[in-house]
Write a protein that holds these residues in place. Structure first.
Motif, PDB file in Angstrom:
ATOM      1  N   LEU A  13      68.280   2.371  82.208  1.00 54.93           N
ATOM      2  CA  LEU A  13      68.657   3.917  82.458  1.00 54.93           C
ATOM      3  C   LEU A  13      67.648   4.630  82.124  1.00 54.93           C
ATOM      4  O   LEU A  13      66.892   4.493  81.479  1.00 54.93           O
ATOM      5  N   ARG A  14      67.595   5.775  82.852  1.00 56.50           N
ATOM      6  CA  ARG A  14      66.585   7.061  82.571  1.00 56.50           C
ATOM      7  C   ARG A  14      67.172   7.483  81.063  1.00 56.50           C
ATOM      8  O   ARG A  14      68.331   7.303  80.696  1.00 56.50           O
ATOM      9  N   PRO A  15      66.314   8.092  80.332  1.00 54.98           N
ATOM     10  CA  PRO A  15      66.795   8.820  78.912  1.00 54.98           C
ATOM     11  C   PRO A  15      68.338   9.599  79.475  1.00 54.98           C
ATOM     12  O   PRO A  15      67.932  10.517  80.311  1.00 54.98           O
ATOM     13  N   ILE A  16      69.147   9.421  78.793  1.00 59.41           N
ATOM     14  CA  ILE A  16      70.459  10.267  79.030  1.00 59.41           C
ATOM     15  C   ILE A  16      70.935  10.960  77.802  1.00 59.41           C
ATOM     16  O   ILE A  16      71.015  10.494  76.886  1.00 59.41           O
ATOM     17  N   GLU A  17      71.413  12.438  78.049  1.00 56.15           N
ATOM     18  CA  GLU A  17      71.908  12.930  76.762  1.00 56.15           C
ATOM     19  C   GLU A  17      72.946  13.713  77.616  1.00 56.15           C
ATOM     20  O   GLU A  17      73.039  14.392  78.755  1.00 56.15           O
ATOM     21  N   ILE A  18      74.292  13.821  77.096  1.00 53.86           N
ATOM     22  CA  ILE A  18      75.306  14.762  77.248  1.00 53.86           C
ATOM     23  C   ILE A  18      75.465  15.719  76.191  1.00 53.86           C
ATOM     24  O   ILE A  18      76.110  15.099  75.077  1.00 53.86           O
ATOM     25  N   VAL A  19      75.350  16.928  76.486  1.00 51.48           N
ATOM     26  CA  VAL A  19      75.443  17.902  75.273  1.00 51.48           C
ATOM     27  C   VAL A  19      76.768  18.839  75.660  1.00 51.48           C
ATOM     28  O   VAL A  19      77.085  19.134  76.804  1.00 51.48           O
ATOM     29  N   THR A  20      77.733  18.910  74.895  1.00 47.28           N
ATOM     30  CA  THR A  20      79.066  19.540  75.024  1.00 47.28           C
ATOM     31  C   THR A  20      79.103  20.826  74.556  1.00 47.28           C
ATOM     32  O   THR A  20      78.182  21.335  73.863  1.00 47.28           O
ATOM     33  N   GLY A  21      80.081  21.835  74.876  1.00 47.57           N
ATOM     34  CA  GLY A  21      80.292  22.831  74.178  1.00 47.57           C
ATOM     35  C   GLY A  21      79.159  23.930  74.877  1.00 47.57           C
ATOM     36  O   GLY A  21      78.767  24.903  74.120  1.00 47.57           O
ATOM     37  N   VAL A  22      78.708  24.044  76.026  1.00 51.07           N
ATOM     38  CA  VAL A  22      77.626  24.688  76.359  1.00 51.07           C
ATOM     39  C   VAL A  22      77.923  25.971  77.176  1.00 51.07           C
ATOM     40  O   VAL A  22      77.308  26.706  77.463  1.00 51.07           O
ATOM     41  N   SER A  23      79.347  26.014  77.485  1.00 50.30           N
ATOM     42  CA  SER A  23      79.835  27.277  78.030  1.00 50.30           C
ATOM     43  C   SER A  23      80.963  27.803  76.962  1.00 50.30           C
ATOM     44  O   SER A  23      81.613  27.166  76.492  1.00 50.30           O
ATOM     45  N   ARG A  24      80.786  29.094  76.841  1.00 52.98           N
ATOM     46  CA  ARG A  24      81.699  29.984  75.748  1.00 52.98           C
ATOM     47  C   ARG A  24      83.188  29.440  76.344  1.00 52.98           C
ATOM     48  O   ARG A  24      84.028  29.620  75.251  1.00 52.98           O
ATOM     49  N   PHE A  25      83.468  29.880  77.461  1.00 54.98           N
ATOM     50  CA  PHE A  25      84.753  30.248  77.792  1.00 54.98           C
ATOM     51  C   PHE A  25      85.398  29.036  78.359  1.00 54.98           C
ATOM     52  O   PHE A  25      86.543  29.117  78.489  1.00 54.98           O
ATOM     53  N   ALA A  26      84.753  28.207  79.030  1.00 58.72           N
ATOM     54  CA  ALA A  26      85.429  27.185  79.551  1.00 58.72           C
ATOM     55  C   ALA A  26      86.305  25.817  78.694  1.00 58.72           C
ATOM     56  O   ALA A  26      85.657  26.002  77.661  1.00 58.72           O
ATOM     57  N   GLU A  27      87.325  25.691  78.912  1.00 62.20           N
ATOM     58  CA  GLU A  27      88.204  24.610  78.309  1.00 62.20           C
ATOM     59  C   GLU A  27      87.232  23.267  77.906  1.00 62.20           C
ATOM     60  O   GLU A  27      87.556  22.733  76.891  1.00 62.20           O
ATOM     61  N   GLY A  28      86.379  22.882  78.661  1.00 60.96           N
ATOM     62  CA  GLY A  28      85.493  21.821  78.760  1.00 60.96           C
ATOM     63  C   GLY A  28      84.250  21.929  79.335  1.00 60.96           C
ATOM     64  O   GLY A  28      84.133  22.621  80.623  1.00 60.96           O
ATOM     65  N   SER A  29      83.050  21.707  78.737  1.00 66.98           N
ATOM     66  CA  SER A  29      81.599  22.037  79.091  1.00 66.98           C
ATOM     67  C   SER A  29      80.658  21.066  78.886  1.00 66.98           C
ATOM     68  O   SER A  29      80.882  20.711  77.529  1.00 66.98           O
ATOM     69  N   VAL A  30      79.780  20.786  79.443  1.00 68.67           N
ATOM     70  CA  VAL A  30      78.731  19.723  79.398  1.00 68.67           C
ATOM     71  C   VAL A  30      77.503  20.191  79.920  1.00 68.67           C
ATOM     72  O   VAL A  30      77.442  20.546  81.140  1.00 68.67           O
ATOM     73  N   LEU A  31      76.323  19.710  79.464  1.00 72.29           N
ATOM     74  CA  LEU A  31      74.949  19.660  80.142  1.00 72.29           C
ATOM     75  C   LEU A  31      74.684  18.276  80.098  1.00 72.29           C
ATOM     76  O   LEU A  31      74.457  17.700  79.163  1.00 72.29           O
ATOM     77  N   ILE A  32      74.491  17.650  81.275  1.00 71.24           N
ATOM     78  CA  ILE A  32      74.131  16.231  81.389  1.00 71.24           C
ATOM     79  C   ILE A  32      72.919  16.080  81.732  1.00 71.24           C
ATOM     80  O   ILE A  32      72.381  16.635  82.912  1.00 71.24           O
ATOM     81  N   ARG A  33      71.815  15.382  81.054  1.00 67.85           N
ATOM     82  CA  ARG A  33      70.366  15.334  81.509  1.00 67.85           C
ATOM     83  C   ARG A  33      70.289  13.792  81.545  1.00 67.85           C
ATOM     84  O   ARG A  33      70.760  12.752  80.627  1.00 67.85           O
ATOM     85  N   GLN A  34      69.947  13.267  82.857  1.00 68.75           N
ATOM     86  CA  GLN A  34      69.838  12.042  83.296  1.00 68.75           C
ATOM     87  C   GLN A  34      68.181  11.797  83.761  1.00 68.75           C
ATOM     88  O   GLN A  34      68.363  12.270  84.833  1.00 68.75           O
ATOM     89  N   GLY A  35      67.354  11.604  83.012  1.00 65.14           N
ATOM     90  CA  GLY A  35      65.988  11.990  83.483  1.00 65.14           C
ATOM     91  C   GLY A  35      65.692  13.245  83.673  1.00 65.14           C
ATOM     92  O   GLY A  35      65.910  14.095  82.828  1.00 65.14           O
ATOM     93  N   HIS A  36      65.041  13.402  84.649  1.00 61.32           N
ATOM     94  CA  HIS A  36      64.658  14.903  85.260  1.00 61.32           C
ATOM     95  C   HIS A  36      65.948  15.345  86.155  1.00 61.32           C
ATOM     96  O   HIS A  36      65.756  16.264  86.818  1.00 61.32           O
ATOM     97  N   THR A  37      66.961  14.594  86.047  1.00 62.57           N
ATOM     98  CA  THR A  37      68.303  15.236  86.936  1.00 62.57           C
ATOM     99  C   THR A  37      69.380  15.925  85.685  1.00 62.57           C
ATOM    100  O   THR A  37      69.666  15.258  84.797  1.00 62.57           O
TER     101      THR A  37
END
Length: 244
Positions: A13-37
């Motif tokens: 796989l490309r390097p992958i990272e899922i960062v949680t808690g990126v939105s203050r107000f949403a009940e759930g939030s993530v930023l997923i980085r999969q390579g340059h996507t």
């Protein structure tokens, strides 16, 4: 063995990272980085369901998808400025919704809906797959919040779900295609699968000549290998958000 543009092995796989808690107000939030996507995803809990479901005792999971104007090398117009969504956008957000509903007990969810908003910040192929993989994590965090609050009696989550792009490039099956590969692949496919190995959806297209049933089986086997790693990344992200 094929030499990939970024030096990865066929099943890496490309390097992958899922960062949680990126939105203050949403009940759930993530930023997923999969390579340059990179895809930003929020999960919102709405105590109302669509009108056609009202009174039925079941919940709903749905998704919206968009690509920001400079997510790609050249700026694209916002669909809001055009006045309508494109066919690709509609197809992708329906795919995301179907994929997530496949692992949710809608009766256990109760008469409420979870809405996933998936915004592509940067695209290097595989945006729909990254959106599904990240949206599961955002949804799981939101549902865990409902469980903690006592709003649901039993866990609505039946399994994990993730998606991965696979293809045949230079005659060999490879996983997690970047754009340089996706644009030249002999066969391009997206595989959506649950953590217990059940298929939700397979989208496979011959970009040039036809391909055999054996080749399709090879692609599914390759996807299963890569998805094992994605499921582990998801588990760690959900656990991190829960403080476990």
């Amino acid at each position: 063995m094929i030499v990939r543009p970024d030096g990865r092995g066929s099943f890496d796989l490309r390097p992958i990272e899922i960062v949680t808690g990126v939105s203050r107000f949403a009940e759930g939030s993530v930023l997923i980085r999969q390579g340059h996507t990179h895809v930003h995803i929020t999960a919102s809990v709405d105590e109302r369901v669509p009108r056609w479901l009202a009174g039925g005792g079941k919940g709903w999971v749905t998704a919206e998808y968009s690509m920001l104007p400079r997510a790609t090398e050249r700026r694209s117009d916002r669909e809001a400025s055009i006045g309508k969504q494109g066919g690709r956008t509609i197809e992708i957000q329906r795919l995301i919704g179907r994929s997530l509903r496949a692992v949710v007990d809608l009766e256990a969810l109760g008469e409420r809906q979870v809405i996933l908003d998936c915004d592509v910040l940067q695209a290097d192929a595989g945006t729909r797959c990254a959106a599904i993989t990240g949206a599961y994590v955002a949804m799981a965090i939101a549902i865990n919040g409902l469980r903690k609050a006592g709003a649901v009696r039993r866990n609505p989550l039946l399994s994990q779900v993730a998606a991965l792009s696979v293809g045949i490039v230079g005659g060999d099956p490879v996983v997690d295609l970047m754009y340089a590969e996706d644009s030249t692949a002999d066969v391009d496919a997206n595989v959506v699968m649950t953590a217990d190995g059940q298929l939700v959806e397979v989208q496979a297209t011959a970009e040039g000549a036809t391909f055999s049933r054996e080749s399709l089986n090879d692609l599914l086997d390759a996807a299963a290998i890569g998805l094992k790693d994605l499921f582990e990344v998801q588990r760690l992200a959900v656990a991190s958000a829960a403080g476990d």
